[in-house]
Design a protein around this motif. Structure first.
Motif, mmCIF file in Angstrom:
data_model
loop_
_atom_site.group_PDB
_atom_site.id
_atom_site.type_symbol
_atom_site.label_atom_id
_atom_site.label_comp_id
_atom_site.label_asym_id
_atom_site.label_seq_id
_atom_site.Cartn_x
_atom_site.Cartn_y
_atom_site.Cartn_z
ATOM 1 N N PRO A 208 0.816 -1.217 0.000
ATOM 2 C CA PRO A 208 0.000 0.000 0.000
ATOM 3 C C PRO A 208 0.854 1.274 0.000
ATOM 4 C CG PRO A 208 -0.045 -1.006 2.179
ATOM 5 C CD PRO A 208 0.808 -1.896 1.310
ATOM 6 N N VAL A 209 0.239 2.364 -0.362
ATOM 7 C CA VAL A 209 0.926 3.658 -0.395
ATOM 8 C C VAL A 209 1.549 3.957 0.965
ATOM 9 C CG1 VAL A 209 0.547 6.155 -0.529
ATOM 10 C CG2 VAL A 209 -0.363 4.647 -2.318
ATOM 11 N N SER A 210 0.837 3.698 2.038
ATOM 12 C CA SER A 210 1.346 4.066 3.362
ATOM 13 C C SER A 210 2.671 3.370 3.702
ATOM 14 C CB SER A 210 0.305 3.750 4.435
ATOM 15 O OG SER A 210 -0.056 2.388 4.344
ATOM 16 N N ASN A 211 2.902 2.212 3.107
ATOM 17 C CA ASN A 211 4.137 1.481 3.396
ATOM 18 C C ASN A 211 5.160 1.533 2.257
ATOM 19 O OD1 ASN A 211 1.808 -0.464 4.902
ATOM 20 N ND2 ASN A 211 3.552 0.150 6.159
ATOM 21 N N GLY A 212 4.911 2.430 1.270
ATOM 22 C CA GLY A 212 5.987 2.653 0.300
ATOM 23 C C GLY A 212 5.727 2.316 -1.145
ATOM 24 N N ALA A 213 4.459 2.131 -1.532
ATOM 25 C CA ALA A 213 4.148 1.776 -2.926
ATOM 26 C C ALA A 213 4.791 2.755 -3.899
ATOM 27 C CB ALA A 213 2.626 1.780 -3.137
ATOM 28 N N PRO A 214 5.177 2.279 -5.078
ATOM 29 C CA PRO A 214 5.035 0.894 -5.541
ATOM 30 C C PRO A 214 6.195 -0.016 -5.131
ATOM 31 C CG PRO A 214 5.842 2.242 -7.325
ATOM 32 C CD PRO A 214 5.614 3.179 -6.164
ATOM 33 N N ILE A 215 7.365 0.578 -4.796
ATOM 34 C CA ILE A 215 8.529 -0.239 -4.421
ATOM 35 C C ILE A 215 9.174 0.349 -3.181
ATOM 36 C CG2 ILE A 215 10.908 -0.859 -5.053
ATOM 37 C CD1 ILE A 215 8.999 -2.554 -6.601
ATOM 38 N N ARG A 216 9.398 -0.509 -2.209
ATOM 39 C CA ARG A 216 10.182 -0.120 -1.030
ATOM 40 C C ARG A 216 11.240 -1.199 -0.826
ATOM 41 N NH1 ARG A 216 8.153 -0.547 4.327
ATOM 42 N NH2 ARG A 216 9.735 0.869 5.089
ATOM 43 N N VAL A 217 12.405 -0.773 -0.394
ATOM 44 C CA VAL A 217 13.503 -1.716 -0.248
ATOM 45 C C VAL A 217 13.490 -2.286 1.171
ATOM 46 C CG1 VAL A 217 15.995 -2.046 -0.450
ATOM 47 C CG2 VAL A 217 14.830 -0.425 -1.952
ATOM 48 N N ARG A 218 13.699 -3.577 1.285
ATOM 49 C CA ARG A 218 13.879 -4.224 2.574
ATOM 50 C C ARG A 218 15.332 -4.631 2.703
ATOM 51 N NH1 ARG A 218 10.775 -3.051 6.308
ATOM 52 N NH2 ARG A 218 11.745 -4.786 7.419
ATOM 53 N N ILE A 219 15.985 -4.134 3.727
ATOM 54 C CA ILE A 219 17.373 -4.503 4.031
ATOM 55 C C ILE A 219 17.298 -5.019 5.450
ATOM 56 C CG2 ILE A 219 19.745 -3.657 4.254
ATOM 57 C CD1 ILE A 219 19.021 -1.472 2.209
ATOM 58 N N GLU A 220 17.123 -6.314 5.583
ATOM 59 C CA GLU A 220 16.570 -6.862 6.815
ATOM 60 C C GLU A 220 17.460 -6.788 8.039
ATOM 61 O OE1 GLU A 220 13.591 -7.289 7.120
ATOM 62 O OE2 GLU A 220 12.737 -7.769 5.165
ATOM 63 N N ARG A 221 18.741 -6.565 7.876
ATOM 64 C CA ARG A 221 19.564 -6.472 9.078
ATOM 65 C C ARG A 221 19.847 -5.038 9.478
ATOM 66 N NH1 ARG A 221 24.437 -10.035 7.896
ATOM 67 N NH2 ARG A 221 24.467 -8.369 6.379
ATOM 68 N N GLN A 222 18.995 -4.150 9.007
ATOM 69 C CA GLN A 222 19.157 -2.745 9.356
ATOM 70 C C GLN A 222 17.883 -2.218 10.020
ATOM 71 O OE1 GLN A 222 21.965 -0.827 8.711
ATOM 72 N NE2 GLN A 222 23.120 -2.366 7.582
ATOM 73 N N LEU A 223 18.038 -1.120 10.749
ATOM 74 C CA LEU A 223 16.902 -0.487 11.416
ATOM 75 C C LEU A 223 15.930 0.133 10.411
ATOM 76 C CD1 LEU A 223 18.697 1.307 14.387
ATOM 77 C CD2 LEU A 223 17.103 -0.618 14.536
ATOM 78 N N GLY A 224 14.789 0.558 10.952
ATOM 79 C CA GLY A 224 13.684 1.040 10.124
ATOM 80 C C GLY A 224 14.014 2.135 9.132
ATOM 81 N N TYR A 225 14.801 3.119 9.554
ATOM 82 C CA TYR A 225 15.037 4.235 8.634
ATOM 83 C C TYR A 225 15.903 3.843 7.454
ATOM 84 C CZ TYR A 225 19.432 4.992 11.296
ATOM 85 O OH TYR A 225 20.645 4.841 11.916
ATOM 86 N N LYS A 226 16.513 2.629 7.519
ATOM 87 C CA LYS A 226 17.318 2.144 6.398
ATOM 88 C C LYS A 226 16.468 1.358 5.395
ATOM 89 C CE LYS A 226 21.332 2.443 6.371
ATOM 90 N NZ LYS A 226 22.307 3.518 6.033
ATOM 91 N N GLN A 227 15.140 1.439 5.523
ATOM 92 C CA GLN A 227 14.230 0.684 4.647
ATOM 93 C C GLN A 227 13.464 1.660 3.764
ATOM 94 O OE1 GLN A 227 14.491 -2.620 5.479
ATOM 95 N NE2 GLN A 227 15.680 -2.109 7.283
#
Ligand SMILES: Nc1nc2c(c(=O)[nH]1)N[C@H]1C(S)=C(S)[C@@H](COP(=O)(O)O)O[C@H]1N2
Ligand SMILES: [Mo]
Length: 262
Positions: A208-227
């Motif tokens: 969804p837009v609220s979580n970063g549509a259309p593409i958001r990067v997940r870098i799983e060993r980093q904190l939230g602001y690094k996503q």
């Protein structure tokens, strides 16, 4: 090279515990350090730099924990920008992101862009992981997307590339400097990490837009602001000096640490 590792090991005071994993391409690990190895002072100058190197040494390429379906918690609480208002983004959103293209730029052999359909047609990875925000909350959510490494194999980084910078559509802040675009960055270890994905799906639905549509990067060993959410361009660089205030991210430019490994 082993000498370098040894002295550094003693220097950091880690003793010998856990360092067998240092066999991980030891040389690659210190490549970026080689030219500076004569200066221990340089090495210690920034605490974050030290954290970075110690973590890279100990964690190597380990996976972030993954969870089961039953552990998915409270949806994915939106944070930071949740509804970008730039003209460009609003136009794309109005058309359900049909005209969106993710651009690869900078130190790549083949500057190239990808539509959402093209990304969705590449191999995908789904993972249930925990997101930790520095504000003190976390969520467990299920992410689906294209492994970034697969795309990097196509666009091919130039040998001089050391980091990826993620440029986003949204802007934050309204002070004297006016609104500033969000951006983030990672090193090539995280860029090629198997859990680093260009996410287009969240909890079995379209992101969804609220979580970063259309593409958001997940870098799983980093904190939230690094996503980074709302990513439009991924730029390969050899330094951050010409980007923002030069610290590698919107929040880093405002005092957060660049290496936020967990
Ligand atoms: N483009 C962009 N990405 C961003 C942010 C933002 O404001 N803009 N906020 C960051 C922060 S601080 C957090 S905790 C997460 C929140 O992700 P979520 O909205 O999916 O929960 O996104 C990160 N990525
Ligand atoms: Mo955050």
């Amino acid at each position: 090279m082993s000498k370098l590792i040894l002295s550094r090991r003693r220097f950091i005071g880690l003793g010998t515990a856990g360092l067998s994993s240092v066999a991980l391409g030891g040389c690659d690990l210190f490549d970026g350090l080689g030219d500076r190895s004569s200066s221990a002072r340089d090495f210690l100058e920034k605490a974050n730099d030290l954290t970075y190197r110690v973590q890279r040494l100990l964690i190597g390429n380990a996976l972030a924990p993954e969870y089961s379906e039953s552990e998915i918690r409270q949806g994915m609480r939106p944070n930071g920008s949740t509804n970008p208002q730039t003209d460009e983004y609003l136009a794309l959103k109005a058309n359900n992101f049909a005209d969106y293209r993710l651009q690869f730029a900078g130190l790549v052999e083949t500057p190239k862009s990808y539509s959402l359909e093209e990304l969705r047609n590449m191999p995908s990875r789904t993972q249930i992981t925990r997101h930790d925000c520095v504000e003190g909350w976390s969520c467990i959510a299920k992410w689906t997307g294209t492994p970034l490494s697969a795309v990097l194999d196509e666009v091919k980084l130039k040998p001089s590339a050391r980091y990826l910078v993620f440029h986003c559509y949204d802007t934050l802040g309204s002070g004297r400097a006016g609104p500033v675009s969000y951006y983030e960055s990672c090193d090539l270890v995280d860029a090629r990490h198997p859990q680093t994905i260009l996410a287009y799906g969240l909890n079995d639905k379209v992101l969804p837009v609220s979580n970063g549509a259309p593409i958001r990067v997940r870098i799983e060993r980093q904190l939230g602001y690094k996503q980074p959410k709302y990513v439009h361009t991924i730029e390969a660089v050899d330094s951050f000096s010409s980007i923002g205030r030069g610290k590698g991210g919107y929040w880093e430019d405002r005092g957060y640490e660049w290496y936020a490994g967990i």
